[in-house]
Design a protein around this motif. Sequence first.
Motif, PDB file in Angstrom:
ATOM      1  N   SER A 169       0.843  -1.199   0.000  1.00 24.30           N
ATOM      2  CA  SER A 169       0.000   0.000   0.000  1.00 24.30           C
ATOM      3  C   SER A 169       0.876   1.246   0.000  1.00 24.30           C
ATOM      4  O   SER A 169       2.086   1.181   0.248  1.00 24.30           O
ATOM      5  N   ARG A 170       0.255   2.377  -0.292  1.00 20.45           N
ATOM      6  CA  ARG A 170       0.982   3.652  -0.270  1.00 20.45           C
ATOM      7  C   ARG A 170       0.378   4.513   0.836  1.00 20.45           C
ATOM      8  O   ARG A 170      -0.819   4.783   0.829  1.00 20.45           O
ATOM      9  N   ALA A 171       1.235   4.934   1.764  1.00 17.63           N
ATOM     10  CA  ALA A 171       0.781   5.687   2.932  1.00 17.63           C
ATOM     11  C   ALA A 171       1.374   7.089   2.932  1.00 17.63           C
ATOM     12  O   ALA A 171       2.545   7.272   2.573  1.00 17.63           O
ATOM     13  N   LEU A 172       0.573   8.049   3.361  1.00 13.46           N
ATOM     14  CA  LEU A 172       1.021   9.433   3.517  1.00 13.46           C
ATOM     15  C   LEU A 172       0.904   9.800   4.991  1.00 13.46           C
ATOM     16  O   LEU A 172      -0.176   9.696   5.579  1.00 13.46           O
ATOM     17  N   VAL A 173       2.017  10.223   5.569  1.00  8.58           N
ATOM     18  CA  VAL A 173       2.046  10.656   6.968  1.00  8.58           C
ATOM     19  C   VAL A 173       2.151  12.179   6.992  1.00  8.58           C
ATOM     20  O   VAL A 173       3.078  12.748   6.402  1.00  8.58           O
ATOM     21  N   LEU A 174       1.218  12.819   7.666  1.00  8.57           N
ATOM     22  CA  LEU A 174       1.223  14.273   7.797  1.00  8.57           C
ATOM     23  C   LEU A 174       1.901  14.637   9.105  1.00  8.57           C
ATOM     24  O   LEU A 174       1.428  14.270  10.182  1.00  8.57           O
ATOM     25  N   GLY A 175       3.026  15.341   9.026  1.00  6.21           N
ATOM     26  CA  GLY A 175       3.734  15.774  10.224  1.00  6.21           C
ATOM     27  C   GLY A 175       5.071  15.092  10.391  1.00  6.21           C
ATOM     28  O   GLY A 175       5.209  13.890  10.145  1.00  6.21           O
ATOM     29  N   THR A 176       6.066  15.881  10.825  1.00  7.41           N
ATOM     30  CA  THR A 176       7.424  15.368  11.002  1.00  7.41           C
ATOM     31  C   THR A 176       7.866  15.466  12.456  1.00  7.41           C
ATOM     32  O   THR A 176       9.056  15.533  12.747  1.00  7.41           O
ATOM     33  N   GLY A 177       6.909  15.485  13.387  1.00  2.35           N
ATOM     34  CA  GLY A 177       7.244  15.370  14.798  1.00  2.35           C
ATOM     35  C   GLY A 177       7.533  13.920  15.150  1.00  2.35           C
ATOM     36  O   GLY A 177       7.643  13.044  14.278  1.00  2.35           O
ATOM     37  N   THR A 178       7.643  13.649  16.435  1.00  4.60           N
ATOM     38  CA  THR A 178       7.997  12.301  16.877  1.00  4.60           C
ATOM     39  C   THR A 178       6.987  11.262  16.401  1.00  4.60           C
ATOM     40  O   THR A 178       7.363  10.221  15.847  1.00  4.60           O
ATOM     41  N   ILE A 179       5.686  11.513  16.608  1.00  5.42           N
ATOM     42  CA  ILE A 179       4.681  10.526  16.228  1.00  5.42           C
ATOM     43  C   ILE A 179       4.642  10.361  14.709  1.00  5.42           C
ATOM     44  O   ILE A 179       4.487   9.246  14.194  1.00  5.42           O
ATOM     45  N   LEU A 197       4.700  14.363   4.741  1.00  5.69           N
ATOM     46  CA  LEU A 197       4.461  15.768   4.417  1.00  5.69           C
ATOM     47  C   LEU A 197       4.791  16.610   5.647  1.00  5.69           C
ATOM     48  O   LEU A 197       4.399  16.273   6.767  1.00  5.69           O
ATOM     49  N   GLY A 198       5.551  17.691   5.432  1.00  8.24           N
ATOM     50  CA  GLY A 198       5.917  18.560   6.542  1.00  8.24           C
ATOM     51  C   GLY A 198       6.316  19.928   6.050  1.00  8.24           C
ATOM     52  O   GLY A 198       6.178  20.259   4.866  1.00  8.24           O
ATOM     53  N   ARG A 199       6.833  20.743   6.985  1.00  7.35           N
ATOM     54  CA  ARG A 199       7.237  22.106   6.646  1.00  7.35           C
ATOM     55  C   ARG A 199       8.709  22.384   6.913  1.00  7.35           C
ATOM     56  O   ARG A 199       9.310  23.238   6.270  1.00  7.35           O
ATOM     57  N   ASP A 200       9.292  21.681   7.870  1.00 13.23           N
ATOM     58  CA  ASP A 200      10.671  21.920   8.292  1.00 13.23           C
ATOM     59  C   ASP A 200      11.632  21.201   7.343  1.00 13.23           C
ATOM     60  O   ASP A 200      11.626  19.969   7.269  1.00 13.23           O
ATOM     61  N   PRO A 201      12.468  21.954   6.602  1.00  9.47           N
ATOM     62  CA  PRO A 201      13.378  21.298   5.647  1.00  9.47           C
ATOM     63  C   PRO A 201      14.303  20.273   6.303  1.00  9.47           C
ATOM     64  O   PRO A 201      14.559  19.204   5.718  1.00  9.47           O
ATOM     65  N   ALA A 203      13.720  18.497   9.023  1.00 11.10           N
ATOM     66  CA  ALA A 203      12.938  17.320   9.389  1.00 11.10           C
ATOM     67  C   ALA A 203      12.596  16.485   8.162  1.00 11.10           C
ATOM     68  O   ALA A 203      12.592  15.247   8.227  1.00 11.10           O
ATOM     69  N   LEU A 204      12.306  17.129   7.049  1.00  6.80           N
ATOM     70  CA  LEU A 204      12.038  16.393   5.817  1.00  6.80           C
ATOM     71  C   LEU A 204      13.287  15.660   5.344  1.00  6.80           C
ATOM     72  O   LEU A 204      13.207  14.521   4.847  1.00  6.80           O
ATOM     73  N   GLU A 205      14.445  16.281   5.520  1.00  9.52           N
ATOM     74  CA  GLU A 205      15.695  15.600   5.160  1.00  9.52           C
ATOM     75  C   GLU A 205      15.932  14.402   6.067  1.00  9.52           C
ATOM     76  O   GLU A 205      16.396  13.342   5.620  1.00  9.52           O
ATOM     77  N   LEU A 206      15.621  14.548   7.362  1.00 11.35           N
ATOM     78  CA  LEU A 206      15.735  13.412   8.272  1.00 11.35           C
ATOM     79  C   LEU A 206      14.815  12.285   7.825  1.00 11.35           C
ATOM     80  O   LEU A 206      15.202  11.112   7.827  1.00 11.35           O
ATOM     81  N   ALA A 207      13.589  12.631   7.428  1.00 17.07           N
ATOM     82  CA  ALA A 207      12.660  11.606   6.952  1.00 17.07           C
ATOM     83  C   ALA A 207      13.234  10.862   5.752  1.00 17.07           C
ATOM     84  O   ALA A 207      13.136   9.628   5.665  1.00 17.07           O
ATOM     85  N   ARG A 208      13.850  11.586   4.846  1.00 19.26           N
ATOM     86  CA  ARG A 208      14.463  10.923   3.685  1.00 19.26           C
ATOM     87  C   ARG A 208      15.571   9.975   4.119  1.00 19.26           C
ATOM     88  O   ARG A 208      15.715   8.874   3.583  1.00 19.26           O
ATOM     89  N   SER A 209      16.350  10.394   5.117  1.00 22.97           N
ATOM     90  CA  SER A 209      17.442   9.541   5.595  1.00 22.97           C
ATOM     91  C   SER A 209      16.926   8.270   6.261  1.00 22.97           C
ATOM     92  O   SER A 209      17.652   7.282   6.369  1.00 22.97           O
ATOM     93  N   GLY A 211      14.567   6.533   5.021  1.00 27.98           N
ATOM     94  CA  GLY A 211      14.203   5.598   3.965  1.00 27.98           C
ATOM     95  C   GLY A 211      12.812   5.754   3.395  1.00 27.98           C
ATOM     96  O   GLY A 211      12.337   4.851   2.698  1.00 27.98           O
ATOM     97  N   VAL A 212      12.132   6.890   3.670  1.00 28.17           N
ATOM     98  CA  VAL A 212      10.811   7.063   3.077  1.00 28.17           C
ATOM     99  C   VAL A 212      10.956   7.293   1.574  1.00 28.17           C
ATOM    100  O   VAL A 212      11.994   7.741   1.081  1.00 28.17           O
ATOM    101  N   ALA A 213       9.893   6.980   0.840  1.00 28.11           N
ATOM    102  CA  ALA A 213       9.928   7.125  -0.617  1.00 28.11           C
ATOM    103  C   ALA A 213       9.893   8.576  -1.051  1.00 28.11           C
ATOM    104  O   ALA A 213      10.401   8.929  -2.121  1.00 28.11           O
ATOM    105  N   GLY A 214       9.283   9.435  -0.217  1.00 23.82           N
ATOM    106  CA  GLY A 214       9.230  10.853  -0.547  1.00 23.82           C
ATOM    107  C   GLY A 214       8.945  11.681   0.689  1.00 23.82           C
ATOM    108  O   GLY A 214       8.248  11.227   1.606  1.00 23.82           O
ATOM    109  N   ALA A 215       9.510  12.880   0.739  1.00 23.43           N
ATOM    110  CA  ALA A 215       9.277  13.814   1.833  1.00 23.43           C
ATOM    111  C   ALA A 215       9.005  15.167   1.202  1.00 23.43           C
ATOM    112  O   ALA A 215       9.870  15.709   0.501  1.00 23.43           O
ATOM    113  N   TRP A 216       7.809  15.708   1.447  1.00 18.23           N
ATOM    114  CA  TRP A 216       7.308  16.830   0.668  1.00 18.23           C
ATOM    115  C   TRP A 216       6.746  17.940   1.551  1.00 18.23           C
ATOM    116  O   TRP A 216       6.280  17.687   2.651  1.00 18.23           O
TER     117      TRP A 216
END
Length: 337
Positions: A169-179, A197-201, A203-209, A211-216
Amino acid sequence: MKAFLVTSPATGAVSDVAPPEPGAGQVVVQIDHAGICGTDVGLFRGDPDRLAQLDLTFPLRLGHEWNGRVIEAGQGVDAAWVGKRVTGDTMLGCGHCERCLSGRHNVCADRFEIGVRGNWPGALAERLLVPVTALYELPDAVTAQLGAMVEPGANALRSVRAAGVQAGSRALVLGTGTIGLLSALFARAEGAEVHVLGRDPEALELARSLGVAGAWTQDELPSLVWDAVIDATNAAAMPRFAVDVVEPGGRVALVGISGEPSLIDTRVVGGKDVTVVGILAGSPAIQATIDAYASGRVDPLPLISRVIALDEVADALSGARPMKSAGAPKVLVDLAR
């Protein structure tokens, strides 16, 4: 013992308080590490409506993410618990109502919440009083820092399950806080294609590190089929956004809480045959979270920004020292420092 006390809105310090004494069915835990989260920040600021809702009065004893070692056992508690490394459920139901008896103690009307509701003293202290029924033993593979991440991890795992995330499946997580980031990690562990999906560049870079498929950002988000959406933000507009973008027949999990009402168009929910699930606490997923950490299937340690001492908590809660570092959102408190 030493404990962090919030004596009035936005005012707190480490104080000497009487150590807890275990009653029947209770234990005392020597706290090793405790986490600080957005709930703690909000309670520290002392919003009167929030305090009234949670039946809280000053002084407040915060802290609901923790691990430690059992050092005392009260009457009726198996002495074998003494010496064990543990974490525990935040939600302490009455134990005898219909909700508790059916396994829904996290929504018991008369519940306490450690460090959150009913003035049950929290874990930002050297010792913590806990009912033995709330304890979970930690295996050696779950270190002290991992143990302090079990409570938020369980909230994330419940959100992933509620959203129906599964392999393929393809999942979208809104927010780059701990949860949010923990939800992304658990969704990846299920074999899903995960986007954040987030706003903090940073935090989005951390998400990419991780292993997520995309951080936007919201402006960049591609038009893809989102089988599952998890809202882990505190933005009032995001629940509606989640319902708008999820695939017809998909599922939305709401684990974030905004400071004002969030409005969802039920015509969209019904017209798209969407299932929307609210999440309150990780109680049913604590053991599964411990198992995921112990096996290495999920590693939350990259989310830790720094580890502080108890006498640094006031600065962290007040914002005098930023909570985030290089996008990592979680601050832990080492009670041995």
